[in-house]
Design an enzyme around this catalytic site. Sequence first.
Site, PDB file in Angstrom:
ATOM      1  N   CYS A 143       0.844  -1.199   0.000  1.00 14.23           N
ATOM      2  CA  CYS A 143       0.000   0.000   0.000  1.00 14.23           C
ATOM      3  C   CYS A 143       0.879   1.249   0.000  1.00 14.23           C
ATOM      4  CB  CYS A 143      -0.914   0.001   1.225  1.00 14.23           C
ATOM      5  SG  CYS A 143      -2.157   1.331   1.206  1.00 14.23           S
ATOM      6  N   CYS A 152      -1.973   4.173   7.029  1.00 14.69           N
ATOM      7  CA  CYS A 152      -3.030   4.356   8.021  1.00 14.69           C
ATOM      8  C   CYS A 152      -2.640   3.662   9.319  1.00 14.69           C
ATOM      9  CB  CYS A 152      -4.350   3.801   7.501  1.00 14.69           C
ATOM     10  SG  CYS A 152      -4.854   4.560   5.937  1.00 14.69           S
ATOM     11  N   CYS A 172      -4.477   0.329  10.271  1.00 17.23           N
ATOM     12  CA  CYS A 172      -4.611  -0.708   9.241  1.00 17.23           C
ATOM     13  C   CYS A 172      -4.517  -2.104   9.855  1.00 17.23           C
ATOM     14  CB  CYS A 172      -3.527  -0.540   8.176  1.00 17.23           C
ATOM     15  SG  CYS A 172      -3.599  -1.786   6.856  1.00 17.23           S
TER      16      CYS A 172
END
Length: 348
Positions: A70, A74, A77
């Site tokens: 990714c 975040c 996550c």
Amino acid sequence: MYVVLLCVKLLLQACLHKAGEISRWAMKLIALCRFEIDEARRERVKLSRGKSGERTNIPLSVNYHFTRQCNYKCGFCFHTAKTSFVLPLEEAKRGLKLLKAAGMEKINFSGGEPFLHNQGEFLGKMVQYCKRELNLPSVSIVSNGSRITEKWFKSYGEDLDILAVSCDSFDEDTNRLIGRGQGKKNHIENLHKVRMWCKDYKVAFKINSVINRFNIEEDMIEEIRSLDPVRWKVFQCLLIEGENAGEEALRHAETFLISDEDFQRFLDRHKDIKCLVPESNEKMRDSYLILDEYMRFLDCTQGRKDPSKSILDVGVENAITFSGFDEKMFFKRGGKYKWSKADMQLEW
């Protein structure tokens, strides 16, 4: 001489008679073995059936996280970049075909960020295969929206039913604080751009939001109504050992956690949004069938992700028994809905 010949004849007849008996006993033994094998198979089927006699845990809706890579970071996550492995396309297709044969009606492609690998071409080919060759009623994607292009929509949008874009805040500073930021790119601008493409290329648009410590007080009513998604999935921040909690985790989401009461307070604030679909930790944890990058089901019942063997090696029926899937909660949380865009009767 005659007596000798007679003795030989009698001896041969006796041998043939014994051979016949041996043959008959052998046939009986083979038949008995087949019966025992069939009985064992029937017993295994009984164990995999519910009280009604129907097989339980049919993979009606499957989430295939085919990549862990990714471009966002975040903090909460719960499926992190622990490997860079991606199956070859033909192997992925073989697994998807097995799932369809086992009863799958909906496939959701996720990650990581699914548009990263091969600039979305790998993803597009799987979408196309599932819709055109497997004839699945629903094909969907969850993305952060940052790598989606109009070119991709032109090539593959026709075969996609739903595109969900993750958006946790309509304030860019909050998004960056959460980890949804990449340089000067604006997450909200990307969201609106993808929303427009979904309308232009007739793809149902959905929003996923994770409610956490940094957005719990936000009022998103005006923005959600403006974007008008078919569904707004609102998740409570969830801890998964080895992913976003614990010594081996790549993320540490403890600082993002909110209480059940705070989550309910956020839901109450947005209760007039008709497309809102709330998912608390209780509803979320075991009610998803999750396949990892090796096509192994992930069992989250113990607060971590324990993998089954790959469906490519042992088949779907065997692997799914190790998924920890709570089918009742799947239906209770509204996991089955009108998920084919042909049935949604949307005004494009």
